[in-house]
Write a protein that holds these residues in place. Structure first.
Motif, PDB file in Angstrom:
ATOM      1  N   ALA A   1       3.837   0.415  -9.012  1.00  0.00           N
ATOM      2  CA  ALA A   1       4.976  -0.132  -8.296  1.00  0.00           C
ATOM      3  C   ALA A   1       4.261  -1.374  -7.775  1.00  0.00           C
ATOM      4  O   ALA A   1       4.702  -2.790  -7.455  1.00  0.00           O
ATOM      5  N   ARG A   2       3.251  -1.191  -7.040  1.00  0.00           N
ATOM      6  CA  ARG A   2       2.743  -2.941  -6.495  1.00  0.00           C
ATOM      7  C   ARG A   2       2.379  -3.552  -7.495  1.00  0.00           C
ATOM      8  O   ARG A   2       2.541  -4.889  -7.497  1.00  0.00           O
ATOM      9  N   ALA A   3       2.035  -2.694  -8.764  1.00  0.00           N
ATOM     10  CA  ALA A   3       1.741  -4.186 -10.110  1.00  0.00           C
ATOM     11  C   ALA A   3       2.862  -4.864 -10.580  1.00  0.00           C
ATOM     12  O   ALA A   3       3.472  -6.776 -10.489  1.00  0.00           O
ATOM     13  N   HIS A   4       4.144  -4.460 -10.660  1.00  0.00           N
ATOM     14  CA  HIS A   4       5.207  -5.107 -10.532  1.00  0.00           C
ATOM     15  C   HIS A   4       5.705  -5.936 -10.093  1.00  0.00           C
ATOM     16  O   HIS A   4       5.744  -6.745  -9.866  1.00  0.00           O
ATOM     17  N   ALA A   5       5.426  -5.570  -8.657  1.00  0.00           N
ATOM     18  CA  ALA A   5       5.642  -6.944  -6.788  1.00  0.00           C
ATOM     19  C   ALA A   5       5.229  -7.816  -7.102  1.00  0.00           C
ATOM     20  O   ALA A   5       5.396  -8.748  -6.901  1.00  0.00           O
ATOM     21  N   LEU A   6       4.187  -7.270  -7.133  1.00  0.00           N
ATOM     22  CA  LEU A   6       2.809  -8.579  -7.663  1.00  0.00           C
ATOM     23  C   LEU A   6       2.817 -10.060  -8.996  1.00  0.00           C
ATOM     24  O   LEU A   6       3.548 -11.115  -8.436  1.00  0.00           O
ATOM     25  N   VAL A   7       3.577  -9.004  -9.743  1.00  0.00           N
ATOM     26  CA  VAL A   7       3.551  -9.538 -10.879  1.00  0.00           C
ATOM     27  C   VAL A   7       4.835 -10.338 -11.150  1.00  0.00           C
ATOM     28  O   VAL A   7       4.748 -11.379 -11.116  1.00  0.00           O
ATOM     29  N   THR A   8       6.098  -9.747  -9.540  1.00  0.00           N
ATOM     30  CA  THR A   8       7.376 -10.587  -9.878  1.00  0.00           C
ATOM     31  C   THR A   8       6.781 -11.306  -8.813  1.00  0.00           C
ATOM     32  O   THR A   8       7.230 -13.088  -8.530  1.00  0.00           O
ATOM     33  N   MET A   9       6.258 -11.857  -7.746  1.00  0.00           N
ATOM     34  CA  MET A   9       6.057 -12.322  -6.388  1.00  0.00           C
ATOM     35  C   MET A   9       5.233 -13.437  -6.773  1.00  0.00           C
ATOM     36  O   MET A   9       5.274 -14.832  -6.811  1.00  0.00           O
ATOM     37  N   LEU A  10       4.090 -13.767  -7.690  1.00  0.00           N
ATOM     38  CA  LEU A  10       3.168 -14.860  -7.798  1.00  0.00           C
ATOM     39  C   LEU A  10       3.798 -15.260  -8.589  1.00  0.00           C
ATOM     40  O   LEU A  10       3.171 -16.724  -8.847  1.00  0.00           O
ATOM     41  N   PRO A  11       4.969 -15.947  -9.759  1.00  0.00           N
ATOM     42  CA  PRO A  11       5.817 -16.702  -9.527  1.00  0.00           C
ATOM     43  C   PRO A  11       6.696 -17.761  -8.857  1.00  0.00           C
ATOM     44  O   PRO A  11       6.384 -18.661  -8.972  1.00  0.00           O
ATOM     45  N   TYR A  12       6.659 -17.202  -7.499  1.00  0.00           N
ATOM     46  CA  TYR A  12       7.138 -18.307  -6.766  1.00  0.00           C
ATOM     47  C   TYR A  12       5.859 -18.524  -6.112  1.00  0.00           C
ATOM     48  O   TYR A  12       6.494 -19.691  -5.680  1.00  0.00           O
ATOM     49  N   TYR A  13       5.237 -17.964  -6.221  1.00  0.00           N
ATOM     50  CA  TYR A  13       3.814 -18.131  -4.914  1.00  0.00           C
ATOM     51  C   TYR A  13       3.243 -19.465  -5.820  1.00  0.00           C
ATOM     52  O   TYR A  13       2.790 -20.768  -5.574  1.00  0.00           O
ATOM     53  N   SER A  14       2.843 -19.376  -7.135  1.00  0.00           N
ATOM     54  CA  SER A  14       1.511 -20.252  -8.210  1.00  0.00           C
ATOM     55  C   SER A  14       2.524 -22.144  -8.014  1.00  0.00           C
ATOM     56  O   SER A  14       1.384 -22.407  -8.122  1.00  0.00           O
ATOM     57  N   PRO A  15       3.748 -22.387  -8.405  1.00  0.00           N
ATOM     58  CA  PRO A  15       3.939 -23.858  -8.015  1.00  0.00           C
ATOM     59  C   PRO A  15       3.214 -24.022  -6.943  1.00  0.00           C
ATOM     60  O   PRO A  15       3.134 -25.241  -6.973  1.00  0.00           O
ATOM     61  N   TRP A  16       3.391 -23.775  -5.541  1.00  0.00           N
ATOM     62  CA  TRP A  16       2.911 -24.112  -4.834  1.00  0.00           C
ATOM     63  C   TRP A  16       1.675 -23.741  -4.550  1.00  0.00           C
ATOM     64  O   TRP A  16       0.804 -24.734  -3.978  1.00  0.00           O
ATOM     65  N   ALA A  17       0.748 -23.225  -5.078  1.00  0.00           N
ATOM     66  CA  ALA A  17      -0.620 -23.553  -5.298  1.00  0.00           C
ATOM     67  C   ALA A  17      -0.835 -24.588  -6.504  1.00  0.00           C
ATOM     68  O   ALA A  17      -2.045 -25.147  -5.835  1.00  0.00           O
ATOM     69  N   VAL A  18      -0.680 -24.758  -7.512  1.00  0.00           N
ATOM     70  CA  VAL A  18      -0.824 -25.649  -8.565  1.00  0.00           C
ATOM     71  C   VAL A  18      -0.514 -26.398  -7.217  1.00  0.00           C
ATOM     72  O   VAL A  18      -1.406 -28.258  -7.492  1.00  0.00           O
ATOM     73  N   LEU A  19       0.766 -27.325  -6.562  1.00  0.00           N
ATOM     74  CA  LEU A  19       0.358 -28.255  -5.747  1.00  0.00           C
ATOM     75  C   LEU A  19      -0.223 -28.738  -5.063  1.00  0.00           C
ATOM     76  O   LEU A  19      -0.698 -29.876  -5.004  1.00  0.00           O
ATOM     77  N   GLY A  20      -0.458 -26.980  -4.682  1.00  0.00           N
ATOM     78  CA  GLY A  20      -2.016 -28.063  -3.858  1.00  0.00           C
ATOM     79  C   GLY A  20      -2.900 -28.425  -3.681  1.00  0.00           C
ATOM     80  O   GLY A  20      -3.505 -29.587  -3.346  1.00  0.00           O
ATOM     81  N   VAL A  21      -3.519 -27.995  -4.786  1.00  0.00           N
ATOM     82  CA  VAL A  21      -4.709 -28.358  -5.485  1.00  0.00           C
ATOM     83  C   VAL A  21      -3.978 -29.393  -6.423  1.00  0.00           C
ATOM     84  O   VAL A  21      -5.258 -30.580  -6.300  1.00  0.00           O
ATOM     85  N   LEU A  22      -3.217 -29.663  -6.216  1.00  0.00           N
ATOM     86  CA  LEU A  22      -3.652 -31.140  -7.830  1.00  0.00           C
ATOM     87  C   LEU A  22      -3.182 -32.127  -5.989  1.00  0.00           C
ATOM     88  O   LEU A  22      -3.757 -32.838  -6.399  1.00  0.00           O
ATOM     89  N   LEU A  23      -2.665 -32.082  -5.094  1.00  0.00           N
ATOM     90  CA  LEU A  23      -2.880 -32.812  -3.978  1.00  0.00           C
ATOM     91  C   LEU A  23      -4.237 -33.285  -3.728  1.00  0.00           C
ATOM     92  O   LEU A  23      -4.316 -34.027  -2.636  1.00  0.00           O
TER      93      LEU A  23
ATOM     94  N   ARG B   1       1.080  -0.951   0.062  1.00  0.00           N
ATOM     95  CA  ARG B   1       0.181   0.304  -0.164  1.00  0.00           C
ATOM     96  C   ARG B   1       0.860   1.395  -0.363  1.00  0.00           C
ATOM     97  O   ARG B   1       0.529   2.067  -0.749  1.00  0.00           O
ATOM     98  N   ARG B   2       2.169   0.993   1.120  1.00  0.00           N
ATOM     99  CA  ARG B   2       3.380   1.989   0.270  1.00  0.00           C
ATOM    100  C   ARG B   2       3.623   2.492  -0.763  1.00  0.00           C
ATOM    101  O   ARG B   2       3.851   3.472  -0.544  1.00  0.00           O
ATOM    102  N   LEU B   3       3.446   1.777  -1.351  1.00  0.00           N
ATOM    103  CA  LEU B   3       3.958   1.848  -3.484  1.00  0.00           C
ATOM    104  C   LEU B   3       3.039   2.725  -4.055  1.00  0.00           C
ATOM    105  O   LEU B   3       2.090   2.616  -3.935  1.00  0.00           O
ATOM    106  N   SER B   4       3.499   2.620  -4.906  1.00  0.00           N
ATOM    107  CA  SER B   4       2.933   3.295  -6.504  1.00  0.00           C
ATOM    108  C   SER B   4       1.822   2.379  -6.896  1.00  0.00           C
ATOM    109  O   SER B   4       2.265   1.359  -6.575  1.00  0.00           O
TER     110      SER B   4
END
Length: 169
Positions: A147-169, A141-144
């Motif tokens: 910058a928020r959009a860039h941060a989320l786009v950068t971070m989500l690929p790190y979370y996505s494999p774990w989420a996919v693994l959770g769904v598959l399990l 929230r402190r970012l423009s």
């Protein structure tokens, strides 16, 4: 707060078992003899105590981390791995006192392993989303907006494999 809520809910589970045992008689359910016999006998008591001990250790570690201002990288890594192992232990205790443990002897192992994997999968998927919503997004929230959009786009690929693994399990 979540660990404290789980610890309190675990106390509710004990009281629920006591109410079932006493046929809904509330004063009798609070009797120390009833509660003591539930905790000290049978697999329910053993796994209930395992949950209490594990939750208490996790709560103590969480409080320690809050009080510790700047832990070394090594200590932070050790605390993280310890919390992960205790979390997996908590899932075992939950599984061993769930409906899966009541399965027939021929399918009990499969039911318990399946239930444990289900809890791990839910932790990966839902726990990841909860963590993002409660810690990552408020910091952004402190970012423009850009910058928020860039941060989320950068971070989500790190979370996505774990989420996919959770769904598959």
């Amino acid at each position: 707060p979540t660990l404290l809520a789980m610890l309190l809910a675990n106390g509710g589970v004990l009281l629920g078992q006591a109410l079932t045992l006493t046929g809904g008689n509330v004063p009798a359910a609070f009797a120390s003899s009833v509660l003591g016999s539930l905790v000290s006998s049978g697999s329910f008591g053993a796994y209930w105590l395992m949950r209490v001990i594990t939750l208490s250790l996790l709560l103590a570690l969480a409080l320690y981390q809050v009080l510790l201002k700047a832990p070394s990288r090594r200590l932070a890594t050790l605390l993280s791995w310890t919390q992960l192992l205790l979390g997996l232990t908590l899932f075992i205790a939950m599984t061993m006192s769930s409906h899966a443990a009541a399965a027939g002897p021929s399918s009990r192992v499969y039911a318990v392993v399946g239930d444990w994997l289900h809890l791990v999968a839910a932790a990966l998927w839902v726990g990841g989303m909860f963590s993002i919503a409660t810690t990552y997004i408020p910091v952004l929230r402190r970012l423009s907006v850009a910058a928020r959009a860039h941060a989320l786009v950068t971070m989500l690929p790190y979370y996505s494999p774990w989420a996919v693994l959770g769904v598959l399990l």
